[in-house]
Design a protein around this motif. Structure first.
Motif, mmCIF file in Angstrom:
data_model
loop_
_atom_site.group_PDB
_atom_site.id
_atom_site.type_symbol
_atom_site.label_atom_id
_atom_site.label_comp_id
_atom_site.label_asym_id
_atom_site.label_seq_id
_atom_site.Cartn_x
_atom_site.Cartn_y
_atom_site.Cartn_z
ATOM 1 N N ARG A 69 63.323 77.706 12.730
ATOM 2 C CA ARG A 69 62.588 77.790 13.988
ATOM 3 C C ARG A 69 62.980 79.049 14.761
ATOM 4 N NH1 ARG A 69 60.333 72.946 16.282
ATOM 5 N NH2 ARG A 69 59.116 72.080 14.555
ATOM 6 N N TYR A 70 64.259 79.414 14.734
ATOM 7 C CA TYR A 70 64.713 80.589 15.475
ATOM 8 C C TYR A 70 64.116 81.864 14.875
ATOM 9 C CZ TYR A 70 67.695 84.092 17.625
ATOM 10 O OH TYR A 70 68.149 85.193 18.312
ATOM 11 N N ILE A 71 64.080 81.943 13.548
ATOM 12 C CA ILE A 71 63.463 83.113 12.913
ATOM 13 C C ILE A 71 61.982 83.195 13.274
ATOM 14 C CG2 ILE A 71 62.832 84.128 10.688
ATOM 15 C CD1 ILE A 71 65.475 83.092 9.592
ATOM 16 N N GLU A 72 61.300 82.051 13.263
ATOM 17 C CA GLU A 72 59.891 82.029 13.657
ATOM 18 C C GLU A 72 59.744 82.476 15.111
ATOM 19 O OE1 GLU A 72 56.277 78.830 14.407
ATOM 20 O OE2 GLU A 72 58.252 78.136 13.787
ATOM 21 N N PHE A 73 60.640 82.023 15.978
ATOM 22 C CA PHE A 73 60.623 82.427 17.392
ATOM 23 C C PHE A 73 60.799 83.933 17.531
ATOM 24 C CE2 PHE A 73 63.503 83.494 20.947
ATOM 25 C CZ PHE A 73 62.629 83.308 22.005
ATOM 26 N N ARG A 74 61.715 84.516 16.761
ATOM 27 C CA ARG A 74 61.940 85.957 16.845
ATOM 28 C C ARG A 74 60.709 86.731 16.377
ATOM 29 N NH1 ARG A 74 64.896 88.300 19.960
ATOM 30 N NH2 ARG A 74 65.331 90.013 18.534
#
Length: 801
Positions: A293-298
């Protein structure tokens, strides 16, 4: 052996380091005669020495300082301005704080100079400059000093204050990023520690561990897993609540239900002393999916960063020229048509306007083209472009909110937010998949209750975890966001849903001629008299007829010498007519003006009276041949559909190497040609300038309009191409086809993973923690594969300080 000639030493300005002009300015400073390139540098040098800051030059070394403006702008409009309130914060005891960007920074000595100069102002209590980000944090006492005084001192040194983007949006993004990182830290620490204790339990193969020790390890794992599930996993839990409230269970429902099942099941087993616990599966599931999710957010942040860059998120003050010639710094939103603004080298043009002098403009932010574009006085300078080589003055034509820059940002944001048929189909599949998985999990639980009741819960949990359709739900939006971001960086904005898929399928390109394949700047070569009307009078009448239209021919005839046309009617593909001094005139070709194959002017009385014929030359765009060659290499057939005379269309087709062309076509005939090509089985890409080919653009399978300014929003095309670079059309097709391949890879991987992993989980061959790892890796694979579509164009050098 020749004698090596010694090059003469270049004398440089004592402040900025630029070469001295033939007549430099000499000043006695600190007991020494120093020479400067301009009065601004001399004044700043005097100020630096007067303030006791001469160490600046020692610290700076050979680096040049920014050249200051001839007179610093007036920042009094910033004192108490309503638009500044969101950026201010109240510090203890009534002090005010403000975070600014600083333009013009060169080296660490610049930071030293700014801090020392500002801290010397009574009332300024803090001036902290981060050289890496260029952020200046100010704290001052408004009872002792005005903000305008501080900013003027900064400008006197040659630096530009820059307001950051929307503070609420920026703070929200920072808060979300901090939240993700804190949750990741908790999940990482908790899951690793919980795994240590549960691993010790797994390794007790002989069952020799004392029960009190086993229970202590289980309770420690419980304590470590609880914050992971309910704090780090809160986004998944709230997502499940939202999905269930809407009656549409999705991937958050599966993630949260799997996590809660592992957590609650483990707690029950801990309380009753059962044989197995799964705290490690619950915590690792949250940890791995949080990483995805964090990679997608970035990646989303990168896309939003593009929009902010286009929109001018760094809101630099516009330098408006007062009637007395002095400059005042104002918010760009305060500019109105007619205002004159000065734009320093490398700064962004705040709104669309006409250049008052010739200039080289860097338009890479808008078009992705790295080379500066030569613009003449009177031509449009787009908001978001930047002057190169010298500052320019511009007469504002459109408000900031209607500028090219703002319109592009709006279109880019709308494109990213649109839901395509493919994404909706993928979401429907994911929702159906969730329902199917819940049913399969129920059947698995019942089956294992009969086969081995002690493993029923564990196997069911593995089924729920391993088959979570995260990758399936991410497959479409991740790839689409990445490709739209890359296209927008190159000045290509997608307007309509489904445009990317249709562009990838195109195998036939239908081009308009005038203003599309040609440079849109036709030149009048000759005038042939057909009656006693003088050539100058015929040209003036033609200029009056086309002067109020958007057709490129308006530039060929020049001024109308006082003649004004009324009741003008435009006939796409044929010509224009209107009343001039009570007489009706027509300008056009074909049967509109007695069947002429050239551009003809006629007067309408009882019949049509020919007055003159004009020979017009319209040069092909400089990259047209290369762009068409690239399209052919991609497998597209090329055809020109023009309303121009056959001889000119044939000549252009020969130059461009196009063997299929049609001339003298009206708008409805272009549409008929388009329909014919589609009936032949082709998927047609139509390319036009949007002036008289709206029907063609709207009727094609996919279309690209060459457009600019506020008219962008009203175009009929699927894509808008800003600027003159036709080479970006084959680039867009390559990207669309690559997007289609990556999308298929994402969907194929997501479906194949679930189909392969599901049987292993159903037959009890996958442990819950391994299922969590597999699901997270599947989501990461889709996200990172989509990131391959994120490409950065070469940027112009020297954009901003």
């Amino acid at each position: 052996m020749g004698v090596k000639r010694q090059e003469p030493e270049v004398l440089r300005c004592a402040h900025c380091g630029d070469p001295l002009p033939p007549t430099p300015i000499s000043e006695l400073i600190a007991g020494h005669i120093k020479q400067f390139c301009c009065s601004g540098c001399a004044e700043v040098a005097r100020l630096i020495h007067a303030e006791g800051l001469a160490d600046f030059y020692r610290l700076r070394g050979q680096e040049g300082a920014p050249r200051p403006p001839s007179a610093p702008p007036d920042y009094t409009a910033w004192d108490g301005a309503d638009w500044l309130v969101p950026y201010l914060r109240t510090v203890e005891e009534g002090r005010l704080g403000l975070r600014l960007g600083v333009g013009g920074l060169r080296c660490a000595a610049c930071g030293w100079l700014i801090r020392q100069r500002l801290l010397n102002i009574p009332g300024v209590e803090r001036a902290e400059l981060d050289m890496l980000s260029g952020a200046l944090r100010l704290v001052w006492d408004p009872a002792k000093v005005r903000l305008s005084t501080i900013l003027t001192a900064l400008a006197e040194l040659g630096y530009t204050p820059i307001l950051p983007g929307d503070p609420k949006a920026a703070e929200q993004a920072r808060a979300e990023r901090r939240s993700y990182l804190k949750r990741l830290a908790v999940a990482a620490l908790g899951s690793l520690q919980a795994m240590m204790f549960t691993e010790a339990l797994y390794l007790d193969f002989a069952g020799t561990m004392p029960l009190p020790t086993r229970d202590v390890f289980r309770w420690l794992a419980f304590l470590l897993t609880t914050p992971v599930v309910f704090y780090a996993g809160a986004p998944f839990l709230s997502g499940m609540v939202r999905e269930l409230r809407l009656g549409a269970p999705g991937m958050d429902t599966l993630i949260a239900s799997g996590t809660l099942a592992a957590y609650v099941g483990s707690l029950i087993e801990t309380l009753r002393g059962g044989p197995h616990v799964w705290y490690d599966a619950a915590s690792m599931f949250v940890f791995f999916l949080l990483i995805a999710r964090y990679i997608e957010f970035r990646k989303r942040e990168q896309a939003r960063g593009l929009i902010e860059a286009i929109a001018g998120a760094e809101r630099r003050p516009a330098l408006r020229v007062r009637p007395d010639g002095t400059l005042e710094a104002v918010d760009p939103r305060e500019l109105v048509p007619g205002d004159i603004v000065e734009v320093p080298i490398g700064e962004l043009v705040p709104a669309d306007g006409s250049l008052l002098t010739d200039a080289d403009m860097d338009e890479s932010l808008l078009t992705g083209e790295s080379l500066p574009v030569q613009r003449r006085a009177g031509e449009l300078a787009h908001g978001g472009s930047a002057p190169v080589g010298s500052s320019v003055r511009i007469a504002i034509q459109r408000p900031h909110d209607l500028s090219t820059q703002a319109t592009l940002a709006h279109l880019a944001e709308r494109a990213l937010a649109q839901r395509t048929p493919e994404s909706e189909r993928a979401e429907r599949i994911a929702v159906g998949f969730v329902s199917a998985i819940l049913l399969i999990a129920l059947l698995t639980s019942l089956a294992w209750a009969l086969i081995d009741p002690s493993r029923a819960f564990e196997v069911t949990l593995a089924v729920l975890v391993v088959t979570c359709p995260c990758a399936l739900s991410l497959a479409m939006p991740a790839a689409r966001s990445a490709v739209l971001t890359t296209l927008a960086r190159r000045g290509i904005i997608a307007i309509r849903p489904g445009a990317l898929t249709n562009l990838a399928r195109a195998d036939y390109a239908l081009f308009d001629k005038t203003g599309t394949l040609t440079d849109g700047a036709p030149q009048l070569i000759s005038v042939r008299k057909l009656d006693n009307t003088s050539p100058d009078e015929a040209v003036a009448i033609a200029a009056a007829l086309v002067g109020s239209t958007t057709h490129p021919l308006r530039n060929a005839f020049g001024p109308s010498n006082g003649r004004k046309a009324e009741r003008i009617r435009y006939f796409p593909g044929r010509g224009v007519d209107g009343l001039i001094q009570g007489k009706l005139y027509r300008l056009g070709h074909g049967d509109f003006v007695l069947g002429s194959t050239t551009l003809r002017l006629v007067r309408v009385r009882a019949g049509l009276e020919p007055l003159a014929e004009f020979t017009i030359e319209d040069r092909p765009r400089r990259d047209a041949v290369e762009a068409l060659r690239a399209l052919k290499a991609l497998g597209l057939r090329i055809e020109i559909a023009s309303g121009d005379a056959p001889d000119r269309v044939k000549a252009l087709a020969g130059v461009l190497g196009v063997d299929r062309w049609k001339a003298a076509l009206r708008a409805e005939e272009k549409f008929a040609l388009l329909r014919q090509r589609r009936e032949e089985g082709h998927r047609v890409l139509a390319v036009g300038d949007g002036t008289n080919d709206a029907i063609l653009l709207a009727g094609a399978d996919v279309s690209i309009a060459l457009a600019e300014g506020a008219a962008l929003a009203s175009r009929s095309a699927d894509f808008v191409l800003l600027g003159a670079g036709l080479n970006r059309i084959p680039e867009a097709i390559r990207l669309a086809r690559r997007y289609r391949r990556i999308l298929r890879q994402n969907l194929g991987w997501a479906i194949a993973y679930n189909l392969i992993a599901l049987p292993f989980a159903v037959f009890g061959l996958v442990a819950p923690w391994l299922a969590a790892l597999g699901m997270a890796l599947s989501s990461l694979t889709v996200t990172l594969n989509s990131a391959r579509l994120l490409e950065r164009p070469a940027s112009a050098g020297g954009r901003r300080g």
